[in-house]
Design an enzyme around this catalytic site. Structure first.
Site, PDB file in Angstrom:
ATOM      1  N   ILE A  29       0.838  -0.924   0.376  1.00 34.88           N
ATOM      2  CA  ILE A  29      -0.226  -0.174   0.059  1.00 34.88           C
ATOM      3  C   ILE A  29       0.690   1.035  -0.826  1.00 34.88           C
ATOM      4  O   ILE A  29       0.213   2.557  -0.257  1.00 34.88           O
ATOM      5  CB  ILE A  29      -1.431  -0.146   1.752  1.00 34.88           C
ATOM      6  N   ALA A  30       1.952   1.056   0.612  1.00 33.92           N
ATOM      7  CA  ALA A  30       2.512   2.335   0.884  1.00 33.92           C
ATOM      8  C   ALA A  30       3.958   2.355  -1.044  1.00 33.92           C
ATOM      9  O   ALA A  30       3.171   3.747  -0.744  1.00 33.92           O
ATOM     10  CB  ALA A  30       4.060   2.215   1.713  1.00 33.92           C
ATOM     11  N   ARG A  31       3.956   1.778  -1.319  1.00 37.04           N
ATOM     12  CA  ARG A  31       4.143   1.797  -2.739  1.00 37.04           C
ATOM     13  C   ARG A  31       3.038   2.388  -3.937  1.00 37.04           C
ATOM     14  O   ARG A  31       3.433   2.882  -4.697  1.00 37.04           O
ATOM     15  CB  ARG A  31       4.346   0.318  -3.870  1.00 37.04           C
ATOM     16  N   SER A  50      12.251   1.014   7.975  1.00 34.45           N
ATOM     17  CA  SER A  50      11.559  -0.678   7.735  1.00 34.45           C
ATOM     18  C   SER A  50      12.246  -0.943   8.797  1.00 34.45           C
ATOM     19  O   SER A  50      13.419  -0.672   9.330  1.00 34.45           O
ATOM     20  CB  SER A  50      11.488  -1.144   6.536  1.00 34.45           C
ATOM     21  N   ARG A  51      12.127  -2.105   9.166  1.00 36.03           N
ATOM     22  CA  ARG A  51      12.490  -2.862  10.245  1.00 36.03           C
ATOM     23  C   ARG A  51      14.347  -4.184   9.404  1.00 36.03           C
ATOM     24  O   ARG A  51      14.891  -4.453   9.770  1.00 36.03           O
ATOM     25  CB  ARG A  51      12.527  -4.033  10.929  1.00 36.03           C
ATOM     26  N   TYR A  72      11.912   3.124  13.343  1.00 37.84           N
ATOM     27  CA  TYR A  72      10.658   3.625  13.407  1.00 37.84           C
ATOM     28  C   TYR A  72      11.616   4.773  14.086  1.00 37.84           C
ATOM     29  O   TYR A  72      11.203   6.296  13.586  1.00 37.84           O
ATOM     30  CB  TYR A  72       9.951   3.214  13.223  1.00 37.84           C
ATOM     31  N   HIS A  93      -0.553  -0.407  14.114  1.00 40.17           N
ATOM     32  CA  HIS A  93      -1.001   0.934  13.796  1.00 40.17           C
ATOM     33  C   HIS A  93      -1.259   2.096  14.708  1.00 40.17           C
ATOM     34  O   HIS A  93      -1.133   2.960  14.606  1.00 40.17           O
ATOM     35  CB  HIS A  93      -2.001   0.876  12.865  1.00 40.17           C
ATOM     36  N   LYS A 111      -6.303   2.844   6.622  1.00 44.14           N
ATOM     37  CA  LYS A 111      -7.274   1.924   7.355  1.00 44.14           C
ATOM     38  C   LYS A 111      -8.007   0.466   7.128  1.00 44.14           C
ATOM     39  O   LYS A 111      -6.478   0.133   6.593  1.00 44.14           O
ATOM     40  CB  LYS A 111      -8.361   2.759   6.539  1.00 44.14           C
ATOM     41  N   ASP A 192      -9.030  -4.960   6.694  1.00 41.76           N
ATOM     42  CA  ASP A 192      -8.717  -5.197   4.875  1.00 41.76           C
ATOM     43  C   ASP A 192      -9.873  -4.492   3.851  1.00 41.76           C
ATOM     44  O   ASP A 192      -9.776  -3.500   3.005  1.00 41.76           O
ATOM     45  CB  ASP A 192      -8.283  -5.955   4.170  1.00 41.76           C
TER      46      ASP A 192
END
Length: 348
Positions: A29-31, A50-51, A72, A93, A111, A192
């Site tokens: 979703i970030a992409r 990112s980890r 983070y 979140h 969301k 989702d």
């Protein structure tokens, strides 16, 4: 009777003040979000965390971010980051929104906003106490087509709204993303997919009063599917459905005493009601049949980013298009659905 539908009032995305964004979680979703933001706005993707430092670096290279972090904490402490976009699994979140708010950063949170209403309440109360924006990234609410619908409702074009139908089904289980089958990551169809018809019904019905739900679970203990009946504050009803085991028509309608609005097109898989899509009005007597079409159907996630940028620049802490109280109430509705279907997430 109307011969055209209202034009959307959505501001030009390129007119939004350019903020420097930090992204937590370089996943799918970030992409999608970063692709839309880069193509359609003047927003700046400043940093990503990112980890996995390697994943962060690859994302930064792909989207022109100046900095990639392996934690983070480092990103939220970056003085060159104006606002944080939380794009990790639902289970993260709450903690990550609080992390960003604690560093003095406003947040746009994917969301569903959190796993449950208790977590949402803590995030929203923290943001309010700090005078910061904490907005749910329910992108449908910010699309131009939904503003067309909003104006039709405001103008009473449908008469009295009697019912809403909304459906969202995609074949994402068992061969889709692993997180959807994992209770520890708050998997399942509801957060989702079911969030979309639930939020839409709340929007169309002026809020949700009561909830009745049924569904079925996967072997892993998350929801595979649910059917939800809601009543609105003004008396209308909604019949909602979500599944992650099959592809459904994925359409929505708002039906009133004077006519109906239809979103999406079951004959066109690229015309999904929750994305940039056709809005069609048909009058009760069927003598009027008019539609509004988006300029294009690609992208769409950038509208929420621009709304957040305008709010932060103006010093506002919530959006009139999706107020904090509405986000919280929707999380309460989702909690009630999960209670009736019969599942909890670890630690609840």
């Amino acid at each position: 009777m109307t011969t055209t539908l209202p034009a959307p009032r959505t501001p030009d995305p390129r007119s939004a003040p350019a903020l420097r964004w930090g992204i937590l979680g370089p996943g799918y979703i970030a992409r999608e979000w970063a692709t839309a933001v880069r193509a359609e706005t003047g927003q700046v993707i400043q940093a990503v965390a990112s980890r996995s430092p390697e994943r962060a670096r690859a994302f930064a290279d792909d989207f022109g971010a100046q900095t990639a972090y392996g934690s983070y904490d480092e990103l939220v402490a970056d003085p060159d980051v104006d606002i944080v976009y939380v794009a990790t699994p639902h289970s993260e979140h709450h903690a990550q929104a609080l992390l960003a708010l604690g560093a003095g950063k406003p947040v746009l949170v994917e969301k569903a906003f959190t796993r449950n209403a208790a977590e949402a309440r803590e995030v929203l109360e923290t943001a309010s106490a700090k005078g910061l924006l904490a907005m749910e990234a329910m992108w449908t609410r910010f699309l131009p087509g939904v503003d067309v619908v909003r104006q039709c409702l405001e103008q009473g074009l449908l008469g009295e709204v009697e019912n809403v139908f909304a459906d969202h089904g995609q074949p994402l289980y068992p061969n889709g993303p692993q997180r959807l089958s994992d209770p520890a990551l708050a998997g399942g169809a509801l957060l989702d997919l079911g969030i979309y018809p639930t939020s839409f019904a709340s929007f169309a019905l002026g809020g949700i009063d009561t909830v009745t739900a049924t569904g079925r679970l996967t072997d892993e203990g998350v929801d595979a599917e649910e059917t939800i009946l809601v009543t609105g504050r003004a008396g209308g009803r909604g019949l909602l459905h979500a599944t992650m085991t099959s592809r459904t028509p994925t359409t929505a309608s708002i039906n009133g005493t004077a006519g109906r609005l239809e979103l999406g097109d079951p004959d066109d898989p690229n015309n999904r009601w929750y994305a940039p899509s056709r809005v069609r009005f048909v009058s009760r007597d069927a003598e009027t049949d008019v539609s509004w079409e988006p300029e294009r159907r690609e992208h769409g996630l950038h509208f929420e980013a621009c709304e957040a940028a305008r709010l932060v620049d103006a010093g506002h802490t919530e959006s009139p298009l999706l107020p904090a109280a509405e986000t919280l109430r929707i999380m309460e509705v989702l909690d009630e659905v999960r209670s009736q279907v019969g599942f909890r997430y670890p630690g609840e």
